[in-house]
Design a protein around this motif. Structure first.
Motif, PDB file in Angstrom:
ATOM      1  N   LEU A 177       5.026   8.510 -32.355  1.00 31.15           N
ATOM      2  CA  LEU A 177       4.511   7.846 -31.161  1.00 31.15           C
ATOM      3  C   LEU A 177       5.551   6.922 -30.528  1.00 31.15           C
ATOM      4  O   LEU A 177       5.508   6.683 -29.325  1.00 31.15           O
ATOM      5  N   LEU A 178       6.475   6.421 -31.334  1.00 28.52           N
ATOM      6  CA  LEU A 178       7.581   5.643 -30.768  1.00 28.52           C
ATOM      7  C   LEU A 178       8.441   6.523 -29.871  1.00 28.52           C
ATOM      8  O   LEU A 178       8.958   6.077 -28.842  1.00 28.52           O
ATOM      9  N   THR A 179       8.591   7.781 -30.254  1.00 26.66           N
ATOM     10  CA  THR A 179       9.324   8.722 -29.399  1.00 26.66           C
ATOM     11  C   THR A 179       8.665   8.841 -28.032  1.00 26.66           C
ATOM     12  O   THR A 179       9.335   8.803 -26.992  1.00 26.66           O
ATOM     13  N   THR A 180       7.328   8.965 -28.033  1.00 32.04           N
ATOM     14  CA  THR A 180       6.605   9.028 -26.761  1.00 32.04           C
ATOM     15  C   THR A 180       6.791   7.742 -25.972  1.00 32.04           C
ATOM     16  O   THR A 180       7.030   7.775 -24.757  1.00 32.04           O
ATOM     17  N   SER A 181       6.665   6.607 -26.654  1.00 34.59           N
ATOM     18  CA  SER A 181       6.799   5.314 -25.987  1.00 34.59           C
ATOM     19  C   SER A 181       8.164   5.170 -25.318  1.00 34.59           C
ATOM     20  O   SER A 181       8.251   4.729 -24.168  1.00 34.59           O
ATOM     21  N   CYS A 182       9.211   5.554 -26.011  1.00 24.42           N
ATOM     22  CA  CYS A 182      10.566   5.408 -25.456  1.00 24.42           C
ATOM     23  C   CYS A 182      10.796   6.378 -24.298  1.00 24.42           C
ATOM     24  O   CYS A 182      11.467   6.033 -23.316  1.00 24.42           O
ATOM     25  N   CYS A 183      10.252   7.582 -24.404  1.00 23.72           N
ATOM     26  CA  CYS A 183      10.415   8.543 -23.310  1.00 23.72           C
ATOM     27  C   CYS A 183       9.695   8.087 -22.050  1.00 23.72           C
ATOM     28  O   CYS A 183      10.133   8.379 -20.937  1.00 23.72           O
ATOM     29  N   VAL A 184       8.580   7.382 -22.218  1.00 27.64           N
ATOM     30  CA  VAL A 184       7.789   6.943 -21.070  1.00 27.64           C
ATOM     31  C   VAL A 184       8.318   5.644 -20.482  1.00 27.64           C
ATOM     32  O   VAL A 184       8.398   5.480 -19.262  1.00 27.64           O
ATOM     33  N   GLY A 185       8.679   4.680 -21.337  1.00 28.14           N
ATOM     34  CA  GLY A 185       9.015   3.339 -20.856  1.00 28.14           C
ATOM     35  C   GLY A 185      10.470   2.956 -20.936  1.00 28.14           C
ATOM     36  O   GLY A 185      10.793   1.765 -20.835  1.00 28.14           O
ATOM     37  N   PHE A 186      11.379   3.934 -21.066  1.00 28.90           N
ATOM     38  CA  PHE A 186      12.805   3.615 -21.192  1.00 28.90           C
ATOM     39  C   PHE A 186      13.331   2.829 -20.003  1.00 28.90           C
ATOM     40  O   PHE A 186      14.315   2.092 -20.106  1.00 28.90           O
ATOM     41  N   TRP A 187      12.669   2.951 -18.855  1.00 30.62           N
ATOM     42  CA  TRP A 187      13.155   2.291 -17.642  1.00 30.62           C
ATOM     43  C   TRP A 187      13.113   0.774 -17.755  1.00 30.62           C
ATOM     44  O   TRP A 187      13.791   0.076 -16.976  1.00 30.62           O
ATOM     45  N   LEU A 188      12.342   0.232 -18.711  1.00 28.51           N
ATOM     46  CA  LEU A 188      12.335  -1.227 -18.902  1.00 28.51           C
ATOM     47  C   LEU A 188      13.717  -1.751 -19.262  1.00 28.51           C
ATOM     48  O   LEU A 188      14.013  -2.932 -19.052  1.00 28.51           O
ATOM     49  N   LEU A 189      14.574  -0.899 -19.794  1.00 26.69           N
ATOM     50  CA  LEU A 189      15.928  -1.306 -20.169  1.00 26.69           C
ATOM     51  C   LEU A 189      16.841  -1.454 -18.960  1.00 26.69           C
ATOM     52  O   LEU A 189      17.960  -1.955 -19.086  1.00 26.69           O
ATOM     53  N   PHE A 190      16.383  -1.028 -17.780  1.00 30.77           N
ATOM     54  CA  PHE A 190      17.229  -1.043 -16.592  1.00 30.77           C
ATOM     55  C   PHE A 190      17.179  -2.371 -15.839  1.00 30.77           C
ATOM     56  O   PHE A 190      17.816  -2.515 -14.798  1.00 30.77           O
ATOM     57  N   ASN A 191      16.412  -3.335 -16.334  1.00 26.18           N
ATOM     58  CA  ASN A 191      16.326  -4.627 -15.654  1.00 26.18           C
ATOM     59  C   ASN A 191      17.709  -5.278 -15.612  1.00 26.18           C
ATOM     60  O   ASN A 191      18.401  -5.335 -16.628  1.00 26.18           O
ATOM     61  N   PRO A 192      18.143  -5.775 -14.440  1.00 27.71           N
ATOM     62  CA  PRO A 192      19.478  -6.381 -14.351  1.00 27.71           C
ATOM     63  C   PRO A 192      19.621  -7.649 -15.189  1.00 27.71           C
ATOM     64  O   PRO A 192      20.744  -8.042 -15.521  1.00 27.71           O
ATOM     65  N   ASP A 193      18.519  -8.297 -15.521  1.00 27.47           N
ATOM     66  CA  ASP A 193      18.547  -9.450 -16.405  1.00 27.47           C
ATOM     67  C   ASP A 193      18.628  -8.943 -17.842  1.00 27.47           C
ATOM     68  O   ASP A 193      17.696  -8.309 -18.351  1.00 27.47           O
TER      69      ASP A 193
END
Length: 541
Positions: A65-81
């Motif tokens: 399920l962590l695999t699913t979570s990372c595939c769905v929400g990876f964009w949170l890592l794109f925050n410039p902060d």
């Protein structure tokens, strides 16, 4: 003679389980391959049915399920902060925990009472876990199974009965019936018959929502009226938007608004010292919407009052009501002798009305590390614009159906979402937020207006149809005829009733099942025997 190894059911290997986790991720926006979710859980169910409850299995399920979570929400890592991006990445590790707990507890019940009892426990556990996820203030609801159907407009009309949790139950039932339809080694004639019944139930589950949607849309209510709403999308890059001085930002928005109102080049200033004659409002717009964080934090009560007073005069000269996103000091923060700290600034929506005091709504719900500022509001505020009652959701508040539907229950005619998803670039989060917000329109049967800084601004009709008004990084303005509706759906009246029932049933069923297996094992001993052909004793030569 060595006994033959008992054959395993299909799709029960770890590799198939990993494929299932990826299918769930693919079913969510932006890819939106929603039919994959109908069978995506089958490999996980097959694996769950074969594994005994253990720490090793819990770790395995968490990894899947962590695999699913990372595939769905990876964009949170794109925050410039960098710090927000890091914490956003950490939050992805927390997202799977409720579902892991649901599977683990159901595995204990299955081991003690049999497969059918385990599947019942799993269904109520998953719904209860999702209900708690949506109800808790600090939650990241991206793995709610009902959201896998966000693109399936024909199938999600039933959300006006039970919200996104009803869609989660529907997805679960599809997967359970598909799992029960799988061939099993050594299956008897009775099992073959039950497989046929399972396939028939699967077909019916697909057909019923389509039939309901067809009837519901055919009986669509006639709008009580229309409100002409103007949306302004400034199309300014995130760095420039956050770095602009207050006067420059407000002047830019006012100029674009004047162009929309008058159908010509901007000729007035709301933030500067000069104030040429206001252009005529020939557009018929009575409500003008500026996106989240349009009004900067002015530091003091006096500075804020001056800005709002200037905007009020600007709106009065044009005969328009302005609804704008603002950065404000949270309620209760002392501003008389000092400027608030950074963590005391909150997102808000401010209604500037000609000849009347400004109204303000502070964001109440937020998603950790996705919403830029803290959610500090305590009261829901309905805004009135020329007789139209407006519900306002700020940022990712539109992810929470029960929160938004309470505005409708209080009398909202339309819903306005003030957002800025540009901090993560043109990422999956941009489209997920848009598609998930579609649920709010269907649940309440209200039109939803989304206003953003850089896209995507849109009008979502009560049927869930999305009409994009400005795309990514577009600078655009648009006048919309927004239908206003009255009346209440079953979901508006009762909220997440399904989640409340599931939570209660999960507690009673799980505890009861475990208690019966411990204190009355003779009642369940036969059910704990695994189905399959009788084993032959090896002959002795």
């Amino acid at each position: 003679m060595v006994p033959r190894k008992r054959p395993q059911p299909p799709f029960s290997s770890f590799g198939w389980s990993l494929s299932g986790a990826l299918l769930i991720a693919l079913s969510l926006p932006p890819l939106g391959m929603y039919p994959l979710a109908w069978v995506g859980l089958v490999p996980l169910l097959a694996r769950w049915a074969q594994r005994r409850p253990s720490v090793d299995y819990v770790r395995e399920l968490y990894a899947l399920l962590l695999t699913t979570s990372c595939c769905v929400g990876f964009w949170l890592l794109f925050n410039p902060d960098a710090s927000r991006a890091a914490f956003g990445g950490v939050s992805l590790f927390v997202v799977p925990i409720p579902l892991v707990a649901a599977f683990a507890v159901a595995g204990v019940v299955r081991d003690r009472l049999g497969l059918v009892a385990g599947l019942v426990s799993l269904a109520v556990n998953v719904l209860a876990a999702e209900f708690v996820t949506l109800a808790v203030g600090m939650s990241v609801p991206w793995l709610v199974l009902g959201y896998t159907q966000a693109d399936a407009v024909d199938f999600i009309q039933m959300a006006d009965v039970g919200g996104v949790l009803l869609l989660s139950l529907w997805v679960l039932l599809l997967n359970v019936t598909a799992f029960l339809a799988l061939p099993r080694p050594g299956a008897s004639g009775d099992l073959a018959t039950s497989r046929g019944a399972s396939m028939a139930v699967f077909t019916a589950l697909v057909a019923v929502p389509v039939a309901y949607g067809g009837v519901r849309t055919a009986q669509a209510d006639v709008p009580a009226g229309y409100t002409t709403v103007g949306i302004v999308q400034p199309g300014v890059s995130p760095r420039d938007w956050d770095g602009q001085e207050a006067a420059v930002k407000v002047d830019h928005l006012a100029g674009l608004s004047d162009e929309l109102l008058a159908g010509g080049p901007p000729r007035a200033s709301a933030g500067g010292s000069t104030a040429p004659a206001a252009p005529p409002n020939t557009s018929g717009i009575r409500l003008l919407v500026w996106p989240q964080t349009s009004l900067p934090f002015m530091g003091t009560d006096q500075g804020e009052a001056q800005l709002y007073d200037r905007l009020q005069r600007w709106a009065e000269a044009r005969g328009v009501t302005l609804l704008a996103g603002a950065l404000v000091a949270a309620e209760g923060v002392e501003r008389g002798h000092r400027s608030p700290d950074a963590d005391e600034i909150a997102n808000a929506a401010v209604l500037i009305r000609p000849g009347k005091p400004a109204l303000r709504y502070d964001q109440m719900r937020g998603v950790p590390f996705a919403d830029r500022e803290a959610a500090a509001g305590t009261d829901r505020v309905l805004f009135d614009a020329d007789g139209t009652e407006i519900a306002t959701a700020v940022g990712f508040e539109s992810m929470f159906g029960d929160h938004v539907r309470r505005f409708t229950e209080a009398g909202a005619d339309i819903i306005v979402v003030l957002s800025r998803n540009d901090l993560w670039g043109r990422s999956a989060g941009l489209y997920q937020h848009l598609q998930f917000t579609r649920m709010r329109a269907i649940e309440s049967r209200r039109a939803v207006v989304i206003s953003t800084v850089n896209g995507i601004s849109a009008l979502i009709h009560p049927s869930g149809e999305i009409e994009e008004t400005a795309g990514w990084m577009d600078q655009d303005t648009r006048a919309l005829q927004v239908p206003t509706f009255r009346g209440e759906t079953f979901y508006v009246r009762h909220g997440d009733w399904l989640g409340r029932w599931a939570l209660g049933l999960a507690l009673v069923f799980n505890l009861g099942a475990i208690a019966v297996s411990v204190y009355a094992p003779e009642l369940v001993r036969s059910r704990r025997l695994a189905p399959g052909p009788a084993r032959r004793r090896p002959s002795v030569a």
